[in-house]
Structure formats: structure tokens, C-alpha cells
Design a protein around this motif. Structure first.
Motif: not given
Length: 296
Positions: A157-159, A183-185, A264-276
């Protein structure tokens, strides 16, 4: 019309009662509407029309969460979802606007419809709409273990806010008024606050989901729990929407909104859950696909 579906791996074997067809169809239709609304969003000019579309999208997305929860987890869970996610989210926002805790000092611009205490009423619906997919995804990835599931769901949820906050600040829906490390403002305290509030919400949903319940209506003789749906197509809608938000936000931030950093940061952050999640779904689909004689 009702039917049956096979029990999931690791659960009690046998066949379970499906919700009525209309109850199953509602979140699918509403989910498709969410996708169309979000596709339309970057095509509109900034201003009133886009602001209105933002509110409509959140309302429809929240309706997906509630109708899906009602169909597959029962009325008690659906009401609890709104009370826990919407209630905790609203209280956190009211306290946050008034005191700066736990997110940092910020204020809303008043462009997201009616508000109470300086918080637009659509905001608790936004907490609700993404808390539910985050919960469902975590249940799939780690099963019923709260020690793993609650932190994972809280992160899931936070990602999302790694996309949301930069986009909404750029759109002028709220602004940060402090000078904390950012971070990014966006103040780092905001993400710490999101983790705290998300953990409270997901812990509440986890506790609610641990309780078995009889199916509503004609199916009161059937007892289903959220564990019954961890590894079945029943949660396909929240899985699909979580993956959609991840991938579409990556594209929108990188191409349409001019926000490559949050892409980039959102893609990595949510990707931690989305990719698995995507890997898990792909593997299950492949294992369920019938094999030809040539593939043996």
C-alpha cells in the motif's frame, strides 16, 4: 446463478459455493471502468475536467474493492473494509492536516470535492481502494501468516504513494509546507507515516480476515474464509488492478506526466510486490494449462 469452484492448494479439498453471477460480475465491470478512466486521465488537460475524473476514478475503484470483498468475503468483511481502511485513513488525514503527524506538514487545495476538517471526503475512499488489493496480494504471496503478511501488505500500500504523492503535488491537489528531508519533493516523513497507517489498516484487515464466515443468502450452509481464495481465480480482479496500477503509473509518469524520478522509484517500490505477484500468477497459469502428449 451460483456454481462451485475447486478449493485452493493447501486448503480443504472439495468444491466451494460460488457467489451469485451478478455479484461476481460487478467488480469485473467496475474494474474495467477503472482502467478506462485511468487511460483517459492523461489525455485530458489539467484543470476541472481532470480533477472531476480523479474523484470519479477513486469512487469507482473503491466500489470495485467493496463489491469484490462483499462477493467473495461476505458483507461483514466488506463493511469492515470500509470501516477499517476508510476510518483509519480519514482519522490519520484529519490528524495529519491539523498537526503534521504522522506524514508531515501539508494541506489540501480544495479541488477534490467536499471536505471535512480540511480533508476531502474522497481521500478515505482512496485508502480503501488500494488497501484491499494490497491485502489480497499479500495473502496470495505469504498465505495466512500475519507476521509476514501485514508488513508486506503495508509495503504494498505504501509503495503506491511513491507514484501518488509526486503526481498529486504536481497536479496541485495538495502541497507540503515544511522543510523536512525529502525525496522527489516529498518529505521522507510522509512515507514513514504511510507505513504506520498502512500497517494499522492491514493489521485490522488481517484480523478481520482470520475469522471464518458463512456465505450470505442461500449459501449460509457453506463456510468460506479468505484463505479459501488465496490461490484461486477468485481474487483475479484485485490482482489485476494492483498490476495495472503499477505498470500504468510507470508508463504515465515516465511518458505523460514528465515525472521520470517517480516513475523509476515507484516502479521499483511497487515492483517489489508486483513482480513476485506476476511471477506467481504466471507459474500457476502454466501449471494449470493442459499439457499435450508431445509435451510429456
Amino acid at each position: 446463478m451460483t456454481g462451485t469452484y475447486p478449493g485452493p492448494r493447501g486448503a480443504e479439498r472439495g468444491r466451494r459455493a460460488l457467489p451469485p453471477r451478478g455479484a461476481r460480475a460487478a467488480p469485473i465491470v467496475l474494474g474495467a471502468a477503472v482502467v478506462l478512466l485511468q487511460i483517459a486521465y492523461p489525455l485530458l488537460p489539467a484543470g476541472g475536467a481532470r480533477d472531476a475524473l480523479t474523484v470519479v476514478t477513486v469512487v469507482v475503484f473503491a466500489a470495485v474493492a467493496v463489491t469484490h470483498a462483499w462477493a467473495w468475503r461476505g458483507g461483514r468483511f466488506a463493511v469492515g473494509l470500509v470501516a477499517i481502511a476508510g476510518g483509519i485513513g480519514l482519522m490519520a488525514e484529519l490528524v495529519g492536516v491539523a498537526t503534521g503527524f504522522p506524514f508531515g506538514a501539508y494541506e489540501y487545495a480544495g479541488r477534490l470535492g467536499p471536505s471535512v476538517g480540511g480533508v476531502p471526503l474522497v481521500i478515505p475512499l482512496a485508502w480503501t481502494m488500494m488497501a484491499y488489493p494490497a491485502y489480497c496480494v499479500a495473502r496470495r504471496l505469504v498465505g495466512q501468516r500475519p507476521t509476514l503478511g501485514v508488513p508486506l501488505a503495508a509495503w504494498a500500500l505504501t509503495a503506491w504513494d511513491l507514484y501518488l504523492d509526486p503526481q498529486m503535488v504536481a497536479e496541485g491537489h495538495w502541497r507540503w509546507t515544511g522543510d523536512a528531508p525529502a525525496l522527489l519533493g516529498i518529505p521522507l516523513s510522509n512515507y514513514a507515516g504511510w507505513l504506520l497507517v498502512s500497517a494499522l489498516i492491514t493489521a485490522g484487515l488481517w484480523a478481520l480476515g482470520q475469522r471464518g464466515r458463512p456465505r450470505d443468502g442461500a449459501h449460509t450452509d457453506q463456510v468460506l474464509t479468505p484463505a479459501d481464495h488465496v490461490l484461486t481465480p477468485a481474487d483475479g480482479v484485485p490482482y489485476a488492478l494492483y498490476l495495472w496500477v503499477w505498470a500504468s503509473s510507470l508508463l504515465a509518469h515516465g511518458v505523460f506526466f514528465g515525472l521520470p524520478g517517480s516513475a523509476m522509484i515507484g516502479g521499483i517500490g511497487m515492483g517489489v510486490v508486483a513482480v513476485p505477484l506476476a511471477v506467481s500468477l504466471t507459474r500457476e497459469h502454466r501449471s494449470a494449462a493442459p499439457r499435450s502428449d508431445h509435451g510429456r
